[in-house]
Design a protein around this motif. Structure first.
Motif, PDB file in Angstrom:
ATOM      1  N   PHE A  81       0.793  -1.215   0.066  1.00 44.84           N
ATOM      2  CA  PHE A  81      -0.060  -0.014   0.134  1.00 44.84           C
ATOM      3  C   PHE A  81       0.963   1.187  -0.048  1.00 44.84           C
ATOM      4  CE2 PHE A  81      -2.675  -3.335   2.023  1.00 44.84           C
ATOM      5  CZ  PHE A  81      -3.709  -3.170   1.309  1.00 44.84           C
ATOM      6  N   TRP A  82       0.780   2.138  -1.069  1.00 43.86           N
ATOM      7  CA  TRP A  82       1.643   3.276  -0.965  1.00 43.86           C
ATOM      8  C   TRP A  82       0.472   4.474  -1.573  1.00 43.86           C
ATOM      9  CZ3 TRP A  82       2.654   5.615  -6.093  1.00 43.86           C
ATOM     10  CH2 TRP A  82       2.222   4.807  -7.102  1.00 43.86           C
ATOM     11  N   ALA A 151      -1.504   3.236   7.689  1.00 41.07           N
ATOM     12  CA  ALA A 151      -0.144   3.601   7.733  1.00 41.07           C
ATOM     13  C   ALA A 151       0.576   3.396   6.269  1.00 41.07           C
ATOM     14  CB  ALA A 151       0.703   2.946   8.721  1.00 41.07           C
ATOM     15  N   LEU A 152       1.249   4.508   5.949  1.00 48.78           N
ATOM     16  CA  LEU A 152       1.820   4.379   4.552  1.00 48.78           C
ATOM     17  C   LEU A 152       3.178   4.624   4.533  1.00 48.78           C
ATOM     18  CD1 LEU A 152      -0.298   6.458   2.325  1.00 48.78           C
ATOM     19  CD2 LEU A 152      -0.151   4.017   2.358  1.00 48.78           C
ATOM     20  N   PRO A 153       4.209   3.824   4.008  1.00 48.00           N
ATOM     21  CA  PRO A 153       3.926   2.583   3.342  1.00 48.00           C
ATOM     22  C   PRO A 153       3.591   1.271   3.966  1.00 48.00           C
ATOM     23  CG  PRO A 153       6.228   2.902   2.919  1.00 48.00           C
ATOM     24  CD  PRO A 153       5.670   3.916   3.826  1.00 48.00           C
ATOM     25  N   THR A 154       2.784   0.376   3.795  1.00 50.10           N
ATOM     26  CA  THR A 154       2.399  -0.717   4.569  1.00 50.10           C
ATOM     27  C   THR A 154       2.638  -2.101   3.410  1.00 50.10           C
ATOM     28  OG1 THR A 154       1.019  -0.095   6.012  1.00 50.10           O
ATOM     29  CG2 THR A 154       0.948  -2.513   5.731  1.00 50.10           C
ATOM     30  N   GLU A 169       4.921  -1.942   8.401  1.00 53.87           N
ATOM     31  CA  GLU A 169       4.479  -0.707   8.407  1.00 53.87           C
ATOM     32  C   GLU A 169       5.677   0.357   8.113  1.00 53.87           C
ATOM     33  OE1 GLU A 169       1.637   0.013  11.357  1.00 53.87           O
ATOM     34  OE2 GLU A 169       0.060  -1.191  10.332  1.00 53.87           O
ATOM     35  N   GLY A 170       5.881   1.298   7.240  1.00 52.06           N
ATOM     36  CA  GLY A 170       6.831   2.069   7.168  1.00 52.06           C
ATOM     37  C   GLY A 170       7.906   1.743   6.011  1.00 52.06           C
ATOM     38  N   VAL A 171       8.925   2.404   5.991  1.00 53.56           N
ATOM     39  CA  VAL A 171      10.018   2.369   4.837  1.00 53.56           C
ATOM     40  C   VAL A 171      10.623   1.036   5.023  1.00 53.56           C
ATOM     41  CG1 VAL A 171      11.673   3.987   5.531  1.00 53.56           C
ATOM     42  CG2 VAL A 171      11.508   3.507   3.216  1.00 53.56           C
TER      43      VAL A 171
END
Length: 190
Positions: A81-82, A151-154, A169-171
């Protein structure tokens, strides 16, 4: 003279800091640099919660084709997800693109890049402008919170039985050999 040099240095520092804060590509560039030196390495461990059923979780591509996760049983699903405006999403895209290039011809792995904003023309143009060859989808159904809580990105990975095998979740650097090894391990597991 020292006072002027210090002021110029301070002004340049503040300008650079403001550019990093307010320009998504600049922030993405900084995060990408940190990824390349070893920060943001994903931990490959199975999450504690598991999804009950993937049936009915649907995504649609730019051509209107629907994909239902429940129909992908027997395949590994890499779901990211982004959003185009998200600097951490932009920072991890090159590493995801490398991972996708490595596995895109593997019929046992399905990649879904879900634009969280659902603006397919914009996200498709984003991918094309940056020369990423990854399939973009928009969410067409409700997504359980254990898969995506906003939360982006996931990124989540499901095994061949549809079990949640990885969630981050996160980079993260998805070109990391731990992720490649993890996907290969899932491929060889029945």
């Amino acid at each position: 003279m020292k006072f002027i040099k210090r002021n110029i240095f301070n002004a340049l520092f503040i300008i650079i800091l403001l550019v990093i804060v307010f320009v998504p590509d600049a922030k993405a560039f900084l995060i990408k640099g940190l990824m390349e030196i070893g920060f943001y390495s994903p931990k490959v461990e199975t999450p504690k919660e598991t999804a009950t059923s993937l049936n009915g979780i649907q995504f649609k591509d730019i051509n209107g084709n629907l994909i239902d996760l429940g129909d992908l049983k027997g395949k590994i699903i890499f779901l990211n997800f982004w959003a185009t405006w998200c600097p951490p999403c932009r920072a991890e895209m090159p590493s995801i693109s490398k991972l996708y290039a490595q596995f895109k011809d593997d019929k046992n792995i399905v990649f879904i890049f879900a634009d969280a904003d659902g603006m397919l023309p914009k996200s498709t143009r984003f991918m094309k402008d940056r020369k990423y060859d990854m399939p973009v989808y928009k969410v067409e159904s409700n997504i359980p919170e254990q898969i995506f809580a906003g939360a982006l990105p996931t990124t989540v990975i499901f095994d061949k039985q549809g079990r949640l095998s990885f969630k981050h979740e996160g980079v993260a650097n998805y070109a990391d050999k731990k992720i490649v090894g993890f996907l290969n391990k899932l491929k060889n597991t029945k």
